[in-house]
Structure formats: C-alpha cells, structure tokens
Design a protein around this motif. Structure first.
Motif, PDB file in Angstrom:
ATOM      1  N   LEU A  79     -25.517  61.066  88.835  1.00 10.88           N
ATOM      2  CA  LEU A  79     -24.242  61.167  88.193  1.00 10.88           C
ATOM      3  C   LEU A  79     -24.378  62.220  87.039  1.00 10.88           C
ATOM      4  O   LEU A  79     -25.336  62.509  86.487  1.00 10.88           O
ATOM      5  CB  LEU A  79     -24.125  59.828  87.528  1.00 10.88           C
ATOM      6  CG  LEU A  79     -23.699  58.663  88.268  1.00 10.88           C
ATOM      7  CD1 LEU A  79     -23.211  57.439  87.462  1.00 10.88           C
ATOM      8  CD2 LEU A  79     -22.393  59.062  89.108  1.00 10.88           C
ATOM      9  N   THR A  80     -23.213  63.049  87.073  1.00  8.95           N
ATOM     10  CA  THR A  80     -23.117  63.689  86.100  1.00  8.95           C
ATOM     11  C   THR A  80     -22.038  63.061  85.071  1.00  8.95           C
ATOM     12  O   THR A  80     -20.850  62.927  85.421  1.00  8.95           O
ATOM     13  CB  THR A  80     -22.478  65.165  86.402  1.00  8.95           C
ATOM     14  OG1 THR A  80     -23.497  65.819  87.466  1.00  8.95           O
ATOM     15  CG2 THR A  80     -22.277  66.278  85.540  1.00  8.95           C
ATOM     16  N   LEU A  81     -22.410  62.991  83.938  1.00 14.87           N
ATOM     17  CA  LEU A  81     -21.561  62.206  82.873  1.00 14.87           C
ATOM     18  C   LEU A  81     -20.508  62.948  82.211  1.00 14.87           C
ATOM     19  O   LEU A  81     -20.660  64.362  82.447  1.00 14.87           O
ATOM     20  CB  LEU A  81     -22.189  61.365  81.928  1.00 14.87           C
ATOM     21  CG  LEU A  81     -23.439  60.588  82.365  1.00 14.87           C
ATOM     22  CD1 LEU A  81     -24.295  60.031  81.372  1.00 14.87           C
ATOM     23  CD2 LEU A  81     -22.883  59.424  83.465  1.00 14.87           C
ATOM     24  N   PRO A  82     -19.432  62.683  81.579  1.00 14.76           N
ATOM     25  CA  PRO A  82     -18.405  63.447  81.044  1.00 14.76           C
ATOM     26  C   PRO A  82     -19.053  64.556  79.890  1.00 14.76           C
ATOM     27  O   PRO A  82     -18.679  65.575  79.699  1.00 14.76           O
ATOM     28  CB  PRO A  82     -17.646  62.505  80.106  1.00 14.76           C
ATOM     29  CG  PRO A  82     -17.719  61.193  81.106  1.00 14.76           C
ATOM     30  CD  PRO A  82     -19.018  61.164  81.681  1.00 14.76           C
TER      31      PRO A  82
ATOM     32  N   GLN B 153     -26.906  64.608  83.196  1.00 19.30           N
ATOM     33  CA  GLN B 153     -27.319  64.176  84.415  1.00 19.30           C
ATOM     34  C   GLN B 153     -28.314  63.060  84.600  1.00 19.30           C
ATOM     35  O   GLN B 153     -29.255  63.537  83.796  1.00 19.30           O
ATOM     36  CB  GLN B 153     -27.773  65.251  85.455  1.00 19.30           C
ATOM     37  CG  GLN B 153     -26.407  66.415  85.615  1.00 19.30           C
ATOM     38  CD  GLN B 153     -26.791  67.168  86.718  1.00 19.30           C
ATOM     39  OE1 GLN B 153     -28.052  67.872  86.540  1.00 19.30           O
ATOM     40  NE2 GLN B 153     -26.073  67.468  87.799  1.00 19.30           N
TER      41      GLN B 153
ATOM     42  N   LEU C  70     -22.937  55.946  78.923  1.00 17.57           N
ATOM     43  CA  LEU C  70     -22.307  54.912  80.071  1.00 17.57           C
ATOM     44  C   LEU C  70     -21.796  53.767  79.570  1.00 17.57           C
ATOM     45  O   LEU C  70     -20.934  53.007  79.833  1.00 17.57           O
ATOM     46  CB  LEU C  70     -23.325  54.565  80.862  1.00 17.57           C
ATOM     47  CG  LEU C  70     -23.178  55.724  82.514  1.00 17.57           C
ATOM     48  CD1 LEU C  70     -24.266  55.448  83.142  1.00 17.57           C
ATOM     49  CD2 LEU C  70     -21.920  55.372  83.204  1.00 17.57           C
TER      50      LEU C  70
ATOM     51  N   VAL D 127     -17.781  55.433  78.686  1.00 15.55           N
ATOM     52  CA  VAL D 127     -17.255  55.405  80.146  1.00 15.55           C
ATOM     53  C   VAL D 127     -16.565  54.261  80.045  1.00 15.55           C
ATOM     54  O   VAL D 127     -17.138  53.131  79.872  1.00 15.55           O
ATOM     55  CB  VAL D 127     -18.460  55.664  81.210  1.00 15.55           C
ATOM     56  CG1 VAL D 127     -17.851  55.500  82.736  1.00 15.55           C
ATOM     57  CG2 VAL D 127     -18.950  57.149  81.083  1.00 15.55           C
TER      58      VAL D 127
ATOM     59  N   SER E  91     -12.525  56.380  84.252  1.00 11.96           N
ATOM     60  CA  SER E  91     -13.262  57.580  84.111  1.00 11.96           C
ATOM     61  C   SER E  91     -13.731  58.090  85.164  1.00 11.96           C
ATOM     62  O   SER E  91     -14.032  57.514  86.256  1.00 11.96           O
ATOM     63  CB  SER E  91     -14.619  57.251  83.184  1.00 11.96           C
ATOM     64  OG  SER E  91     -14.068  56.801  81.936  1.00 11.96           O
ATOM     65  N   ARG E  92     -13.749  59.547  85.164  1.00 10.99           N
ATOM     66  CA  ARG E  92     -14.093  60.146  86.475  1.00 10.99           C
ATOM     67  C   ARG E  92     -15.344  60.880  86.399  1.00 10.99           C
ATOM     68  O   ARG E  92     -15.671  61.624  85.390  1.00 10.99           O
ATOM     69  CB  ARG E  92     -12.930  61.191  86.907  1.00 10.99           C
ATOM     70  CG  ARG E  92     -11.776  60.710  87.171  1.00 10.99           C
ATOM     71  CD  ARG E  92     -10.885  61.741  88.303  1.00 10.99           C
ATOM     72  NE  ARG E  92      -9.703  60.827  88.806  1.00 10.99           N
ATOM     73  CZ  ARG E  92      -9.395  61.364  89.758  1.00 10.99           C
ATOM     74  NH1 ARG E  92      -9.595  62.263  90.514  1.00 10.99           N
ATOM     75  NH2 ARG E  92      -7.938  60.512  90.482  1.00 10.99           N
ATOM     76  N   LEU E  93     -16.484  60.633  87.278  1.00 10.59           N
ATOM     77  CA  LEU E  93     -17.815  61.102  87.182  1.00 10.59           C
ATOM     78  C   LEU E  93     -18.006  61.824  88.349  1.00 10.59           C
ATOM     79  O   LEU E  93     -17.461  61.314  89.436  1.00 10.59           O
ATOM     80  CB  LEU E  93     -18.794  60.022  86.990  1.00 10.59           C
ATOM     81  CG  LEU E  93     -18.488  58.766  85.756  1.00 10.59           C
ATOM     82  CD1 LEU E  93     -19.647  57.816  85.885  1.00 10.59           C
ATOM     83  CD2 LEU E  93     -18.399  59.680  84.386  1.00 10.59           C
ATOM     84  N   SER E  94     -18.898  62.894  88.286  1.00 11.47           N
ATOM     85  CA  SER E  94     -19.520  63.288  89.776  1.00 11.47           C
ATOM     86  C   SER E  94     -20.824  63.006  90.186  1.00 11.47           C
ATOM     87  O   SER E  94     -21.479  62.596  89.282  1.00 11.47           O
ATOM     88  CB  SER E  94     -19.153  64.820  89.312  1.00 11.47           C
ATOM     89  OG  SER E  94     -20.096  65.198  88.658  1.00 11.47           O
TER      90      SER E  94
END
Length: 305
Positions: free
Chosen positions: A36-39, A43, A75, A79, A83-86
């Motif tokens: 996950l890449t957080l806001p 990573q 997190l 979050v 929330s949008r995470l990649s």
C-alpha cells in the motif's frame, strides 16, 4: 478505496479496501501481501487476511506501532472510510502448499497470513491445527472468527493466563510429518527454528513482520553521496537503519530484502548483496537494497543519496 475501518483488538484495526469503480480486484492466495502507498507517500506491506474468494474486497489488519516508522499510526489515525490508497497487485512470498497435515503457529498480529490458510485447510479437508498466542485475550484479533472455523482445531493461548509459550511445546502439537507455518515476532520465530529439528514435523515455513537479526555481518562504512558524510555501520545493524538516522526521509517497507522500496545506487565500493529481489543485471548496474545488503569489513560504499 477504504470501505471499512474498525478496531478488532487492542491497538489493532481491520481495514477493508475495494476498487472505487466497484470492479473485481486481482486474485490472491493465502500468504499474499499487499503493498500500500499511504496518503503520506509511505509504502508498507500488509498480509491479506480476508477471503480469497471475495474478489470485491480486501482485508488487512494493522497493529499500532508507536515507535515504528509511522505507517501503522497513519493507518490508525489518519486513514478512514472513503480514503483513497493506491496498491500494487498482491505478491506471495509465504505461499500455502496445502500439505496433508499442517500446524499453523501465530504470534499476535502474525495471525493475518495464517487465517486464510486455516480457512483453506478446512475447505480442503486437511489435518490442521492452529495456535494463536499473545499477551492478553484483548490483544488478539479475530478470535471468534478463528474459533468458528473449528473450535476443536483452534487453540488460543495468552501469556497472562497460560504463561509465555515454549516453542518445543507448541511444535509438539504437530501431527507427525506435518508442515509448520509460523508468523510472529522475531523471538518466537527464532525459538521455533531452534526447536524444530526435535519436533515431529518435517517442514517449516515462516514469515517475519520485521527485519531479521543481522547474521554474519562485519562493520563497514557508507558515504551518502560522493562528497557526503561517512557513517559507520556496526556489525549488527543495517546500512538503511544507520542512514535513516541522518536521513529519516529515506523510503523503506519490508526491511527484508524483497520489496525493493529502499533501492539505491552504488557509486563506489563492492557490496555484499543479501536481497531476494535484484537480478544479476541490476546488481551489476549498481543497484543495492541497503535494508539487508552489506559490505566486507573495512569497505566503504558510496551511495547515490
């Protein structure tokens, strides 16, 4: 996108993730991790602990580590649902081989990769056992979910009630010839490895949630840039940890040499590669993962930082 965020144990949150469009997610198998890449841009890898058959939702569980690198706190506190995470596609370095007899040993949050394994073992009709250990009952996530799988095959042990578990005693629960899957804190893994040869099991698979102790290391030096400061790396610490004391912005994730997040380029010096990620061509081109790779005693590695 985060579709669920709830506390499931003391200092543990479960986070549900879905594709914003509602489309199916990439498939995965028990033992897989999600990057996950957080806001903030951090990573981090987290084990998937939901149902692989559910292609529309991922689940991870994260224990707050106040003294960690900040990912778990983010997190927990920053979050929320919406929330949008990649995320990268799930990768599996702890695959469940579904041997006929298995013993699953989890320490604390180490239950996350083992829960889907237990679910699959039950569905396949394997001879399986699971032991979940932790400090207190309140600190252990998913207890009711585990017991619902098969209360006769799931054992919950807590230090305050049962005492700190002995590795040989835990391994004695393995059916003869079984495969053992273990995930938990470093002392637990080390104890299981030491006791394994005397156990009735025949194979051991394990995964760590933190860096392994440095083995066979020698002191060396890293220089941050061609004209930058020189830092002494002791025999028992990684170059990444030493460099982050001066440069806390340096990225990292697994600290085990397989994700590649901390990748740097060597400008001068001869490295001792210990990673499980870089190809021979990448190493020849100067790539280095300083979370695990080192150099010979007295060597100086000049890093492009």
């Amino acid at each position: 996108m985060v579709t669920g965020h709830r506390t499931v144990a003391e200092d543990v949150v479960a986070v549900h993730l879905a594709e914003p469009s509602g489309g199916p997610l990439p498939s995965w198998q028990p033992g897989a991790r999600l990057l996950l890449t957080l806001p903030s841009g951090r990573q981090r890898h987290y084990s998937l602990c939901g149902d692989p058959a559910d292609r529309h939702r991922y689940r991870i569980a994260v224990r707050r580590a106040a003294d960690g690198g900040g990912g778990s706190v983010e997190l927990h506190d920053e979050v929320a649902v919406g929330s949008r995470l990649s995320a990268a596609r799930p990768r599996n370095g702890f695959a469940f081989c579904a041997e006929p007899a298995v013993l699953l040993l989890a320490g604390g949050i180490g239950i996350t990769p083992l829960l889907p394994m237990a679910r699959q073992a039950r569905s396949l009709g394997l001879d399986w056992r699971l032991v979940h250990t932790g400090r207190t009952a309140a600190a252990l996530p998913f207890t009711e979910e585990l017991r619902a799988l098969d209360p006769a095959r799931v054992e919950i042990r807590t230090d305050d009630r049962d005492g700190v578990p002995d590795a040989a005693e835990l391994l004695a629960r393995a059916p003869r010839g079984a495969a053992v899957y273990c995930c938990g804190p470093a002392p637990m893994l080390a104890a299981v490895q030491r006791a394994f040869d005397a156990s009735p099991a025949r194979a051991l698979h394990f995964e760590r949630f933190g860096a392994a102790p440095v083995s066979g290391g020698h002191p060396f030096t890293v220089r941050l840039g061609a004209g930058g400061p020189e830092l002494a790396v002791p025999a028992d610490r990684s170059a990444l940890d030493v460099a982050r004391e001066l440069r806390p912005d340096l990225p990292y994730s697994c600290k085990q040499g397989f994700c590649g997040t901390c990748r740097v380029r060597v400008l001068d010096g001869t490295p001792e590669h210990r990673d499980r990620r870089l190809t021979p061509a990448e190493r020849a081109g100067g790539a280095l993962l300083p979370c695990v790779s080192r150099a010979a005693e007295g060597e100086t590695l000049v890093l492009d930082l």
